[in-house]
Design a protein around this motif. Structure first.
Motif, PDB file in Angstrom:
ATOM      1  N   ASP A   1      20.111   7.051  64.083  1.00  0.00           N
ATOM      2  CA  ASP A   1      20.912   6.193  64.901  1.00  0.00           C
ATOM      3  C   ASP A   1      21.734   5.379  63.800  1.00  0.00           C
ATOM      4  O   ASP A   1      21.937   5.591  62.389  1.00  0.00           O
TER       5      ASP A   1
ATOM      6  N   HIS B   1      10.344   6.454  62.572  1.00  0.00           N
ATOM      7  CA  HIS B   1      10.514   5.628  61.956  1.00  0.00           C
ATOM      8  C   HIS B   1      10.971   5.394  60.553  1.00  0.00           C
ATOM      9  O   HIS B   1       9.994   5.865  60.023  1.00  0.00           O
TER      10      HIS B   1
ATOM     11  N   ASN C   1      20.211   1.986  67.765  1.00  0.00           N
ATOM     12  CA  ASN C   1      19.313   1.186  67.229  1.00  0.00           C
ATOM     13  C   ASN C   1      17.636   0.642  67.961  1.00  0.00           C
ATOM     14  O   ASN C   1      17.170   0.591  66.487  1.00  0.00           O
ATOM     15  N   SER C   2      17.813   0.674  68.693  1.00  0.00           N
ATOM     16  CA  SER C   2      15.918   0.319  69.545  1.00  0.00           C
ATOM     17  C   SER C   2      15.110   1.570  69.378  1.00  0.00           C
ATOM     18  O   SER C   2      13.942   1.567  69.305  1.00  0.00           O
ATOM     19  N   SER C   3      15.498   2.396  68.634  1.00  0.00           N
ATOM     20  CA  SER C   3      15.041   3.901  68.745  1.00  0.00           C
ATOM     21  C   SER C   3      14.944   4.677  69.638  1.00  0.00           C
ATOM     22  O   SER C   3      14.030   5.299  70.639  1.00  0.00           O
ATOM     23  N   ASN C   4      15.972   4.557  71.286  1.00  0.00           N
ATOM     24  CA  ASN C   4      15.280   4.566  72.324  1.00  0.00           C
ATOM     25  C   ASN C   4      16.591   6.439  71.914  1.00  0.00           C
ATOM     26  O   ASN C   4      18.062   5.565  71.711  1.00  0.00           O
TER      27      ASN C   4
ATOM     28  N   GLU D   1       9.409  -2.476  71.301  1.00  0.00           N
ATOM     29  CA  GLU D   1       9.933  -3.859  71.444  1.00  0.00           C
ATOM     30  C   GLU D   1      11.292  -3.391  71.888  1.00  0.00           C
ATOM     31  O   GLU D   1      12.250  -3.221  72.155  1.00  0.00           O
ATOM     32  N   ASN D   2      11.220  -4.404  73.150  1.00  0.00           N
ATOM     33  CA  ASN D   2      11.777  -4.762  73.960  1.00  0.00           C
ATOM     34  C   ASN D   2      12.321  -3.683  75.308  1.00  0.00           C
ATOM     35  O   ASN D   2      13.583  -3.255  76.340  1.00  0.00           O
ATOM     36  N   GLN D   3      11.004  -2.804  74.994  1.00  0.00           N
ATOM     37  CA  GLN D   3      11.325  -1.570  75.578  1.00  0.00           C
ATOM     38  C   GLN D   3      10.112  -2.350  77.073  1.00  0.00           C
ATOM     39  O   GLN D   3       9.491  -2.340  77.133  1.00  0.00           O
TER      40      GLN D   3
ATOM     41  N   SER E   1      10.397 -10.672  71.707  1.00  0.00           N
ATOM     42  CA  SER E   1      10.992 -10.225  69.999  1.00  0.00           C
ATOM     43  C   SER E   1       9.766 -11.529  69.385  1.00  0.00           C
ATOM     44  O   SER E   1      10.208 -11.689  68.144  1.00  0.00           O
TER      45      SER E   1
ATOM     46  N   PHE F   1      10.377  -4.484  62.698  1.00  0.00           N
ATOM     47  CA  PHE F   1       9.645  -3.980  64.078  1.00  0.00           C
ATOM     48  C   PHE F   1       8.188  -4.315  64.416  1.00  0.00           C
ATOM     49  O   PHE F   1       7.826  -4.172  63.786  1.00  0.00           O
TER      50      PHE F   1
END
Length: 496
Positions: free
Chosen positions: A61, A84, A138-141, A167-169, A234, A264
């Motif tokens: 990313d 990560h 940047n979210s690892s998606n 997070e946020n998934q 979050s 994270f």
């Protein structure tokens, strides 16, 4: 006077110097691009590097926090993984159930689809898309994108989680988290989050062992309005939402809820069946949430036919079986007592036991223990039953026996089928060795006694013959040859 010749090595021309500098910069730029590639375009190909021992990065990313690459598994196999980077923590695997070999014949390529293939064109995994590029956010998606007038997402890893929710998934009813050993899963119901155990391989749904129903404190679930989904907020809570509504219908707060902590966050279904949340604090991961706090409340902490007591650890339902080996009986995770050749079993009974998640178990009302046992005995799909003499509840277990709770109330009784031969091999070997050693010792002892007795008899016979040859007179000292003390000495000599 001759003009001295200038040595080109000592004094290079400006052209050579520029070429030298350019080559260094070009090599550095290529190396830098390979190490920190932020998109994969059509024509990309990569194979595992034999010199890499753990992880071979292929895509990062923009912050270099997450990376997609080849992850070595068991030294000889390969998974396509998102890690990560600072902690090397695995967040997503493309092919957790079908690993590829770590070989130069294994290849990852992008031709519109991101494809992991192996020798002889074997397909291990594919996004099955017609995209233009692959990027890691940047979210690892991880996403496969189509570039037209605007960027459209054809595929993304957030739609296919493995054992981790980030997070946020968004986690929907079409998804599931599956533990790394494949035994436990997390799924959404119409108004609850459920954890399921695959105790019986013939069952598709699994046995639910934890159910968290939405409390609907801030918003109500309106039937027919939209599906339920979950998401890690979050603000450090796992929220349940209904599509089309803003307030969450339920909130599961983490330990750091509403605390001024950055870092994270992710939620993971662990290999013991527990659901745990973590956040990154500097250089370490902090446990921030766990759904099951008591070890004995886990679905199977002591293994097949195990017994768990709070504060006392594990033992076996069968008191005669030692748990020191870490298990009680070798047990299958599939089958029943209906199939041909699978109907041989013996019965194990135990008082003072109950199920760790009995409120989620199927039960029937019975008046007495024998009636409860009879229901299970006549049902070839039943592996056991737990009866509560106080309430008359008869809980039916339609899967191989797992860990039960040990309680002080002996009115709670268990009836368990043990397949013939389960754990028998280990017991028979030990028993056979013991019998063999005992028999061997007896044979040696008998042989020693026989040899000693024979020797004594022959000596006595020889003395008697001498005396007879000497007119039958027996001097006094020779009478002691048959004394008890002397026989002991002879037997000792014989044993030597």
């Amino acid at each position: 006077m001759k003009t001295p010749t200038v040595n080109s090595v000592t004094h290079p021309s400006s052209t050579h110097f520029l070429l030298f500098v350019f080559s260094i910069l070009f090599a550095y730029a290529c190396q830098r691009t390979e190490a920190t590639a932020q998109e994969l375009l059509k024509g990309f190909k990569a194979t595992p590097n034999a010199s890499v021992s753990s992880f071979q990065a292929l895509l990062s990313d923009s912050t270099d926090t997450f990376s997609l690459g080849f992850l070595r598994v068991n030294s000889k196999e390969l998974a396509l993984a998102v890690l990560h980077v600072p902690s090397s923590e695995q967040l997503w695997l493309a092919n957790p159930t079908q690993l590829a070999p770590w070989s130069d014949r294994t290849q990852l390529f992008f031709n519109g689809s991101l494809v992991l293939s192996g020798p002889r064109e074997r397909l291990f995994w594919s996004t099955e898309t017609q995209g233009d590029r692959v990027v890691l956010l940047n979210s690892s998606n991880l996403q496969v994108q189509k570039l037209d007038e605007y960027v459209s997402i054809l595929w993304q890893s957030f739609y296919f989680p493995t054992n981790t929710l980030l997070e946020n998934q968004n986690f929907t009813s079409n998804m599931s988290l599956v533990s790394s050993n494949g035994l436990y899963s997390m799924r959404l119901g119409s108004n609850f989050i459920g954890l399921y155990a695959k105790f019986n391989e013939k069952s598709d749904s699994g046995q639910i062992y934890l159910r968290h129903k939405a409390l609907e404190a801030k918003a109500n679930i309106i039937e027919g309005q939209g599906a339920i989904y979950a998401r890690i907020n979050s603000d450090r809570f796992l929220g349940m939402y209904q599509v089309g509504t803003i307030p969450p219908v339920d909130m599961l707060p983490f330990n750091s809820f509403q605390r001024n902590i950055t870092g994270f966050v992710f939620l993971r279904l662990e290999s013991d069946g527990n659901l745990k949340g973590y956040y990154r604090d500097g250089s370490k991961w902090i446990l921030d949430y766990q759904a099951i706090s008591d070890t004995c409340e886990l679905p199977n902490p002591c293994g097949s036919y195990g017994l768990c007591r709070a504060g006392s650890g594990c033992s076996c339902i069968d008191n005669r079986t030692d748990y020191s080996s870490g298990s009680c009986f070798e047990s299958t995770s599939s089958g029943d007592f209906c199939s041909e050749g699978e109907d041989d079993y013996w019965v194990l009974r135990r008082k003072g036991v109950e199920l760790p998640f009995k409120e989620l178990m199927r039960y029937e009302m019975t008046s007495y223990l024998e009636q409860c046992e009879d229901i299970c005995e006549k049902n070839c799909s039943c592996w056991g039953a737990v009866f509560n003499n106080g309430s008359g509840f008869c809980y039916i277990l339609d899967y191989p026996i797992q860990t039960l709770l040990g309680v002080g109330d002996e009115s709670k009784m268990g009836y368990f089928k043990v397949r013939e031969g389960a754990g028998k091999k280990k017991m028979d070997v030990g028993f056979g060795v013991g019998i063999g050693v005992l028999c061997g010792a007896i044979v040696v002892l008998i042989g020693a006694i026989s040899f000693g007795s024979c020797k004594i008899w022959m000596r006595r016979r020889g003395v008697k013959q001498i005396l007879e040859d000497e007119d039958g007179i027996s001097p006094g000292p020779y009478k002691d040859l048959a004394s008890a003390s002397f026989r002991s000495i002879e037997m000792c000599n014989a044993r030597r």
